[in-house]
Design a protein around this motif. Structure first.
Motif, mmCIF file in Angstrom:
data_model
loop_
_atom_site.group_PDB
_atom_site.id
_atom_site.type_symbol
_atom_site.label_atom_id
_atom_site.label_comp_id
_atom_site.label_asym_id
_atom_site.label_seq_id
_atom_site.Cartn_x
_atom_site.Cartn_y
_atom_site.Cartn_z
ATOM 1 N N SER A 153 20.302 4.369 15.354
ATOM 2 C CA SER A 153 19.336 5.732 15.664
ATOM 3 C C SER A 153 18.963 5.504 14.570
ATOM 4 O O SER A 153 17.707 6.517 14.527
ATOM 5 N N ASN A 154 18.712 4.877 13.565
ATOM 6 C CA ASN A 154 17.743 4.827 12.447
ATOM 7 C C ASN A 154 17.511 3.329 11.725
ATOM 8 O O ASN A 154 18.986 2.724 12.163
ATOM 9 N N ARG A 155 17.226 3.152 11.063
ATOM 10 C CA ARG A 155 16.779 1.590 10.962
ATOM 11 C C ARG A 155 18.204 1.081 9.672
ATOM 12 O O ARG A 155 18.455 0.217 9.799
ATOM 13 N N ASP A 236 6.382 -2.418 4.435
ATOM 14 C CA ASP A 236 5.315 -2.185 3.564
ATOM 15 C C ASP A 236 4.411 -1.114 4.136
ATOM 16 O O ASP A 236 3.788 -0.377 3.919
ATOM 17 N N LEU A 237 3.938 -1.600 5.583
ATOM 18 C CA LEU A 237 3.382 -0.864 6.155
ATOM 19 C C LEU A 237 3.488 0.921 6.336
ATOM 20 O O LEU A 237 3.160 1.707 6.196
ATOM 21 N N ARG A 238 5.187 0.614 6.482
ATOM 22 C CA ARG A 238 5.316 2.139 6.622
ATOM 23 C C ARG A 238 5.862 2.708 5.203
ATOM 24 O O ARG A 238 5.495 4.134 5.444
ATOM 25 N N SER A 239 5.964 2.158 3.819
ATOM 26 C CA SER A 239 5.926 2.802 2.909
ATOM 27 C C SER A 239 4.684 2.995 2.403
ATOM 28 O O SER A 239 4.319 4.568 1.725
ATOM 29 N N ARG A 241 2.412 3.964 4.741
ATOM 30 C CA ARG A 241 1.801 5.260 5.214
ATOM 31 C C ARG A 241 2.763 6.881 4.919
ATOM 32 O O ARG A 241 1.809 7.867 4.480
ATOM 33 N N TYR A 242 4.076 5.861 4.415
ATOM 34 C CA TYR A 242 4.548 7.536 3.741
ATOM 35 C C TYR A 242 3.928 7.976 3.132
ATOM 36 O O TYR A 242 3.945 8.993 1.974
ATOM 37 N N SER A 243 4.141 6.484 1.662
ATOM 38 C CA SER A 243 3.214 7.469 0.042
ATOM 39 C C SER A 243 1.604 8.196 0.895
ATOM 40 O O SER A 243 1.421 8.613 -0.053
ATOM 41 N N LYS A 244 1.404 7.874 2.441
ATOM 42 C CA LYS A 244 -0.353 8.711 2.519
ATOM 43 C C LYS A 244 -0.324 10.025 2.238
ATOM 44 O O LYS A 244 -0.505 10.785 1.794
ATOM 45 N N GLU A 245 1.405 9.297 3.191
ATOM 46 C CA GLU A 245 0.775 11.132 3.095
ATOM 47 C C GLU A 245 2.055 12.613 2.212
ATOM 48 O O GLU A 245 1.894 13.557 2.395
ATOM 49 N N LEU A 246 2.576 11.396 1.469
ATOM 50 C CA LEU A 246 3.045 12.143 0.650
ATOM 51 C C LEU A 246 1.532 12.507 -0.405
ATOM 52 O O LEU A 246 1.828 13.879 -0.815
ATOM 53 N N TYR C 22 11.579 6.353 6.016
ATOM 54 C CA TYR C 22 10.879 6.813 5.246
ATOM 55 C C TYR C 22 11.926 7.429 3.882
ATOM 56 O O TYR C 22 13.320 7.259 4.541
ATOM 57 N N PRO C 23 11.358 7.509 3.084
ATOM 58 C CA PRO C 23 13.339 8.071 2.298
ATOM 59 C C PRO C 23 13.097 9.673 2.438
ATOM 60 O O PRO C 23 12.069 10.523 2.392
#
Lengths: 254, 225, 242
Positions: A153-155, A236-239, A241-246, C22-23
């Motif tokens: 269900s998750n990574r 890297d891409l995931r992080s 993308r996430y930091s952009k959202e942040l 994601y964290p």
């Protein structure tokens, strides 16, 4: 502010080391290509034709190295899984899962090339002999490893569960081999010349086989490396993308 | 030791109580196993001449499939009612939870097999009461329960858990199934056992021992998430 | 229970947790003093449940450390489980066992003595005495929730962790829940609960905190609450949340 700067410094240094590693990887790719070309020459032009089996025997130079690499791959899965369970660092999971994917590909090729070799020699595609059967069970175990990752269900759950299976599956292999071996002894149905394979090879054939082992191992190393760096890029891409959202969120808050 | 065993037996007792109330596991597995036997009988056309060779295989296919059905329920019951979290919140080690669930699963499977064995014996005309046969059934069922409890706890947390459990379980359990079938052939039929029943039992015992150590350890990791 | 040593009831330092995508928590710090009722607000997916499960030793932190009742999580999670009571989204009860059987089972799992008296006491508190021998399956959702609270306080834990305990309750049940909470908080129990209902949380909590972007973005005493800033942090987060 200070922490942001440190982040940037580490990021540049890791980018630098990665581009250095990237060129090392290209060298490995070139080596793999060159060795595989030479390997093809040795297998199809240079190695003598086997007296009894004829040309089809040449498939051995591909079949045997692949089997060896499949076992190597599953051993790497085992080591990577233990390290992941111990350290919980995603790089160990990347190593284990990349090796598992390659291992399944190589085992599949073993299971395909085996019958192609066997049909003209034994007259049948498949026989439930100890080595074939163990390989088939092995294939099933690591296919279930990949399925478990896909259905988690998750990574991080997938990483944890598959690491557990990576250990359990590998420990199971010797027991499977013993069981299948005894089971074969119990049911002798057709006798295959199972004398030492190497004993029946002449010097040139042996050279070709060893060279092929080397070439395939280089190819395997490159593929493993490539697989791992793809997974790292994904992360890297995931992080990013996430930091952009942040940052977007933070800007609105300000 | 007593500190360790108390929660083990509590969990087992709780599973037995729930089973007595709901009868979800034992009855369903039993009916399923009988169906497997009937279908195999048609598929293989068992005759008095072939029964010695075929019966042990059919027996173990039925036991293994019924076992998977039973073990899939072991954690579905906990998960669907959120009670697994309640168990995990108890101040006991993960090991004792594992052994509690494993013991209950072992008991359920043994009950199913104890009922099925005489039925098989009548249907296929062999003597059910041989010490070898009962010994191998207990040893192999222990192996099933050991690995099954772990895989059930893993599968229940994945998507499509019904598929995941057998896919995980059968490849790993292969040695036990081979050993059980071979030993049962020796016990039921007249065929000569080249390897020897003793060595097959040893192999299953080694499997049990290895996984009785590995699986509780893995269960602790899996349940810590 | 280390209460005398002056350690806080709950201490969280630099807590990180992600599930690989994601964290969820990113370096969260939190301290809760003994005897306080802390209400944590946060939008859906802000990590409230994750935080409580981490405190309850159900998840393992990626980084950071947690002390509950002065006990380090990485050292002795079993000892932490002994001093906490947890109310989660699901009632965590066995549907085919009666109220009494459920409580007896979990009481024994906690190694309690004097279980019958404790059960009487707890059933009285949550008002389910008459349902004692009824199977959980036959209870209404609200009653199951109340029994779940009973289960959580059966071993008289000094620390209570409650994840949206009021969700799915009707008005009447809510009122009795509020009474129960006030009673429990008055009995010098430390409690952490999550909610996304601002009014109710403000009414119940002695301290309030907002969980946003994986950290505690705002925390204050109920009495010295800067309501504008509180609502700002919380409500803006809701607007931004995708």
């Amino acid at each position: 502010m200070g922490s942001v700067q440190t982040d940037q410094v580490t990021m540049t240094s890791s980018t630098a080391s990665r581009s250095y590693l990237g060129s090392a990887k290209s060298v490995l790719l070139l080596a793999a290509g060159a060795f595989m070309l030479a390997n093809m020459y040795l297998i199809f032009m240079w190695a003598p034709t086997e007296a009894v089996m004829g040309h089809v025997q040449r498939i051995m130079y591909i079949h045997v190295p692949m089997a060896w690499l499949a076992f190597l791959a599953f051993f790497i899965v085992f080591v990577g899984s233990i390290m992941y369970l111990w350290k919980r660092e995603s790089r160990w999971d990347m190593l284990a899962s990349s090796a598992a994917e390659l291992g399944v590909v190589f085992t599949s090729l073993v299971l395909i090339t085996g019958p192609i070799w066997g049909k003209p020699i034994w007259g049948i595609w498949w026989t439930w002999d100890a080595r074939l059967t163990t390989t088939l069970v092995l294939w099933l175990i690591y296919v279930s490893y990949l399925m478990l990752r896909a259905y988690s269900s998750n990574r991080s759950q997938g990483a944890l569960y598959s690491a557990v299976l990576g250990v359990i599956g590998f420990v199971d292999v010797p027991i499977v081999y013993f069981a299948v071996n005894w089971w074969r002894t119990q049911h002798q149905r057709l006798v295959i010349g199972t004398g030492s394979l190497e004993g029946s090879l002449n010097a040139d054939m042996r050279t070709t086989l060893y060279f092929s082992l080397l070439a395939f191992t280089i190819l395997f190393s490159f593929l493993l490396w490539q697989k791992i760096s793809m997974k790292r890029t994904e992360e890297d891409l995931r992080s990013i993308r996430y930091s952009k959202e942040l940052t977007r969120g933070a800007r609105i808050e300000r | 030791m007593k500190e360790f065993l108390r929660p083990v037996f509590l969990v087992t007792w709780k599973d037995i109580l729930l089973e007595l109330r709901s009868r979800e596991v034992v009855i369903a597995s039993m009916v399923f196993a009988v169906m497997v036997v009937v279908i195999f009988n048609f598929a293989l056309n068992v005759t008095p001449e072939t029964v010695d060779i075929l019966a042990p295989g059919i027996l173990w296919v039925a036991f293994a499939f019924a076992g998977v059905l039973a073990m899939s329920r072991a954690f579905v019951i906990e998960k669907d009612q959120g009670s697994l979290e309640g168990l995990l919140l108890c101040p006991v080690s993960r090991d004792s939870l594992y052994f509690g669930k494993m013991l209950a699963l072992f008991l359920f499977m043994t009950v199913v097999e104890a009922v099925l064995l005489p039925i098989f014996a009548v249907l296929f005309d062999f003597s059910a009461f041989s010490f070898t046969l009962i010994g191998v059934i207990l040893l192999a069922t222990l192996g099933f329960a050991t690995v099954g409890t772990l895989f059930s706890s893993i599968a229940v947390n994945t998507r499509s858990r019904e598929i995941m459990l057998p896919v995980l379980f059968f490849p790993v359990i292969t040695p036990v199934i081979i050993g059980a079938v071979e030993t049962s052939t020796g016990a039921i039929g007249s065929s000569v056992n080249v390897i020897g029943v003793g060595r097959w039992l040893q192999l299953i015992a080694v499997f049990d021992a290895v996984f009785l150590v590995l699986c509780p350890w893995a269960f602790g990791l899996v349940m810590e998430e | 229970m280390n209460r005398s040593e002056g350690t806080p009831a709950i201490k969280v330092v630099g807590l990180h947790k992600d599930f690989g995508d994601y964290p969820v928590l990113r370096g969260l710090n939190l301290t809760v003093e003994w005897g306080r009722l802390l209400v944590i607000f946060g939008a859906n997916g802000s990590g409230k449940t994750t935080l409580l499960k981490l405190l309850a030793t159900q998840y393992r932190p990626d980084r950071g450390e947690i002390w509950v009742g002065g006990i380090r999580r990485s050292q002795d999670p079993v000892a932490i489980r002994r001093i906490i009571g947890v109310v989660a989204h699901q009632p965590m009860l066995y549907q085919d066992m009666t109220c009494q059987e459920n409580l007896t089972f979990f009481g024994r799992m906690h190694g309690l003595d004097d279980i019958p008296r404790r059960i009487d006491d707890v059933l009285h508190k949550v008002g389910l005495e008459v349902r004692r021998h009824q199977r959980v399956r036959t209870l209404s959702h609200g009653m199951q929730k109340r029994l779940a609270i009973g289960r959580a306080i059966l071993h008289d834990p000094p620390i209570l962790l409650m994840d949206e305990p009021e969700s799915g309750l009707d008005q009447e049940a809510l009122a009795s829940m509020g009474d129960l909470l006030r009673m429990e908080a008055g009995s010098n129990r430390t409690a952490v609960m999550t909610t996304h209902n601002v009014d109710r949380g403000l009414a119940w909590g002695q301290e309030v905190a907002v969980l946003s972007d994986g950290v505690i973005a705002y925390k204050a005493d109920r009495d010295s609450l800067d309501e504008g800033r509180f609502r700002g942090t919380y409500l803006k987060q809701i607007e931004v949340a995708p």
